[in-house]
Write a protein that holds these residues in place. Structure first.
Motif, PDB file in Angstrom:
ATOM      1  N   HIS A  13       0.822  -1.204   0.000  1.00  0.00           N
ATOM      2  CA  HIS A  13       0.000   0.000   0.000  1.00  0.00           C
ATOM      3  C   HIS A  13       0.864   1.266   0.000  1.00  0.00           C
ATOM      4  O   HIS A  13       0.543   2.248  -0.681  1.00  0.00           O
ATOM      5  CB  HIS A  13      -0.940   0.002   1.202  1.00  0.00           C
ATOM      6  CG  HIS A  13      -2.073  -0.954   1.074  1.00  0.00           C
ATOM      7  ND1 HIS A  13      -2.051  -2.215   1.609  1.00  0.00           N
ATOM      8  CD2 HIS A  13      -3.267  -0.849   0.436  1.00  0.00           C
ATOM      9  CE1 HIS A  13      -3.169  -2.846   1.319  1.00  0.00           C
ATOM     10  NE2 HIS A  13      -3.929  -2.041   0.603  1.00  0.00           N
ATOM     11  N   CYS A  14       1.942   1.243   0.762  1.00  0.00           N
ATOM     12  CA  CYS A  14       2.821   2.419   0.813  1.00  0.00           C
ATOM     13  C   CYS A  14       3.509   2.648  -0.532  1.00  0.00           C
ATOM     14  O   CYS A  14       3.526   3.770  -1.049  1.00  0.00           O
ATOM     15  CB  CYS A  14       3.855   2.231   1.920  1.00  0.00           C
ATOM     16  SG  CYS A  14       4.969   3.643   2.122  1.00  0.00           S
ATOM     17  N   TYR A  17       1.026   3.845  -3.212  1.00  0.00           N
ATOM     18  CA  TYR A  17       0.682   5.268  -3.063  1.00  0.00           C
ATOM     19  C   TYR A  17       1.795   6.153  -3.610  1.00  0.00           C
ATOM     20  O   TYR A  17       1.537   7.170  -4.262  1.00  0.00           O
ATOM     21  CB  TYR A  17       0.434   5.608  -1.594  1.00  0.00           C
ATOM     22  CG  TYR A  17       0.186   7.080  -1.378  1.00  0.00           C
ATOM     23  CD1 TYR A  17      -1.051   7.640  -1.663  1.00  0.00           C
ATOM     24  CD2 TYR A  17       1.202   7.913  -0.927  1.00  0.00           C
ATOM     25  CE1 TYR A  17      -1.278   9.003  -1.507  1.00  0.00           C
ATOM     26  CE2 TYR A  17       0.991   9.272  -0.764  1.00  0.00           C
ATOM     27  CZ  TYR A  17      -0.252   9.808  -1.049  1.00  0.00           C
ATOM     28  OH  TYR A  17      -0.463  11.159  -0.894  1.00  0.00           O
ATOM     29  N   LYS A  22      -3.447   9.203  -8.016  1.00  0.00           N
ATOM     30  CA  LYS A  22      -4.490   9.097  -7.010  1.00  0.00           C
ATOM     31  C   LYS A  22      -5.663   8.298  -7.560  1.00  0.00           C
ATOM     32  O   LYS A  22      -6.159   8.570  -8.648  1.00  0.00           O
ATOM     33  CB  LYS A  22      -4.949  10.487  -6.569  1.00  0.00           C
ATOM     34  CG  LYS A  22      -3.898  11.205  -5.737  1.00  0.00           C
ATOM     35  CD  LYS A  22      -4.397  12.537  -5.229  1.00  0.00           C
ATOM     36  CE  LYS A  22      -3.351  13.200  -4.346  1.00  0.00           C
ATOM     37  NZ  LYS A  22      -3.776  14.536  -3.884  1.00  0.00           N
ATOM     38  N   LYS A 230      -6.048   2.780   4.404  1.00  0.00           N
ATOM     39  CA  LYS A 230      -4.632   3.125   4.522  1.00  0.00           C
ATOM     40  C   LYS A 230      -3.991   2.463   5.743  1.00  0.00           C
ATOM     41  O   LYS A 230      -2.877   2.804   6.137  1.00  0.00           O
ATOM     42  CB  LYS A 230      -4.458   4.648   4.628  1.00  0.00           C
ATOM     43  CG  LYS A 230      -4.987   5.434   3.429  1.00  0.00           C
ATOM     44  CD  LYS A 230      -4.205   5.133   2.176  1.00  0.00           C
ATOM     45  CE  LYS A 230      -4.694   6.007   1.017  1.00  0.00           C
ATOM     46  NZ  LYS A 230      -4.008   5.670  -0.242  1.00  0.00           N
TER      47      LYS A 230
END
Length: 344
Positions: A13-14, A17, A22, A230
């Motif tokens: 996820h990090c 991102y 987006k 998140k």
């Protein structure tokens, strides 16, 4: 310069991102936004450099996970750092690269796997670092005093690169905006989702299912917590919805549903009474007034009022200011001096 530091459990996820656009914007929206503000919303991320790693988000995630296995005790191996310049300030890519390396050194991951990424979708230049806290030697980078270390790093970099010195993110705001309360948008969103969900359901199982459908993982124990997409965990009590409050609202709504069913069951009897008796317009008006008064005193109306009052108390805006009026400080000092003189 403003810095942010966080740790987490999900490399994927990090890294996603940091590397991707987006997700909330469609391709058409990205194009429209780019034309509107002259920024780069499509392909917003540019990798400045890879440190002891390489590949796309899947390959990087697998590589980071392999090294993470060298330490069995770490629960949150992900280190996410970001640095943002003040509005109007610009640095070259070489300078941003140097800053990224200094930041990695400050947090003890200079010899670990990490990527440094420049984002181009805001007016302020900012970089992200996604790092593995676990090194190739199995040692884990410390996260103690992380905010203090980040603040010290930002002050040092500001002097080194002759940037505007920033003591707080709120320094970028106008004097009027600084008077506004600080809001955590993540918590505001959670509070709104909980409130709207409670308006639709009557049982806890329904509540949990709908919150999960909104992307939250619900953790229920002695209290209740919510983990968003998140991986940020927020206690229900932090947004005004403790487990006790949620259960009370659901209990009241269940009672209300039962009472409404009982009232509905009485309607056929009332309709038959109306058929047997013909009323004049005046009689019907008086009967309506009488029924309204009876409704206000009924258990159903009382429960509705109790739910409304409870929700109102829960949703009352909290005043939380982190700004102190200088005049109030001066007044406090004057009173302190006066008190001191009187004691002499």
């Amino acid at each position: 310069m403003i810095g942010h530091v966080s740790i987490g459990a999900s490399f994927y996820h990090c890294i996603s991102y940091c590397l991707e656009d987006k997700r909330e914007f469609s391709e058409e929206q990205k194009l429209q936004l780019s034309l509107k503000d002259n920024l780069q919303h499509k392909n917003r991320a540019e990798v400045l450099f890879y440190n002891k790693c390489f590949g796309d988000k899947y390959e990087l995630t697998n590589d980071f996970k392999d090294v993470r296995k060298l330490s069995k005790r770490v629960e949150k191996p992900v280190l996410h750092l970001s640095l943002r310049l003040a509005p109007g300030e610009m640095l070259t890519k070489d300078q941003l690269t140097e800053i990224g390396r200094e930041c990695a050194t400050e947090f003890g991951v200079a010899d670990n796997q990490y990527i440094c990424v420049l984002h181009k979708d805001t007016n302020e230049q900012h970089i992200h670092i996604a790092a593995n806290r676990v090194g190739f030697d199995g040692k884990v980078a410390s996260d103690s005093n992380s905010y203090k270390r980040m603040a010290a790093l930002c002050r040092r970099l500001e002097k080194q690169y002759k940037l505007q010195e920033v003591l707080s993110p709120r320094a970028f705001l106008s004097p009027q905006d600084r008077l506004l309360p600080r809001q955590d948008m993540r918590k505001e969103k959670l509070r709104t989702n909980i409130r709207q969900t409670l308006e639709k359901v009557h049982h806890y199982s329904e509540f949990e299912q709908k919150m999960q459908a909104l992307g939250y993982k619900v953790i229920k124990g002695r209290g209740i917590s919510f983990v968003d997409d998140k991986k940020v965990k927020i206690k229900g009590s932090e947004v005004g919805f403790s487990l006790a409050t949620i259960e009370k609202v659901l209990h009241l709504k269940s009672q209300l549903k039962i009472k409404q069913a009982e009232e509905k069951a009485k309607q056929p009897e009332y309709q038959q009474h109306r058929v047997r008796h013909s009323f004049t317009p005046t009689q019907r008006m008086l009967q309506t007034v009488s029924q309204t008064k009876e409704w206000d005193k009924s258990p159903v109306a009382q429960i509705q009022k109790e739910i409304s009052n409870l929700l109102y108390q829960i949703l009352k805006p909290e005043q939380s200011f982190d700004y102190i009026n200088p005049e109030l400080l001066k007044e406090a000092k004057r009173k302190k001096k006066k008190k001191f003189k009187m004691s002499l």
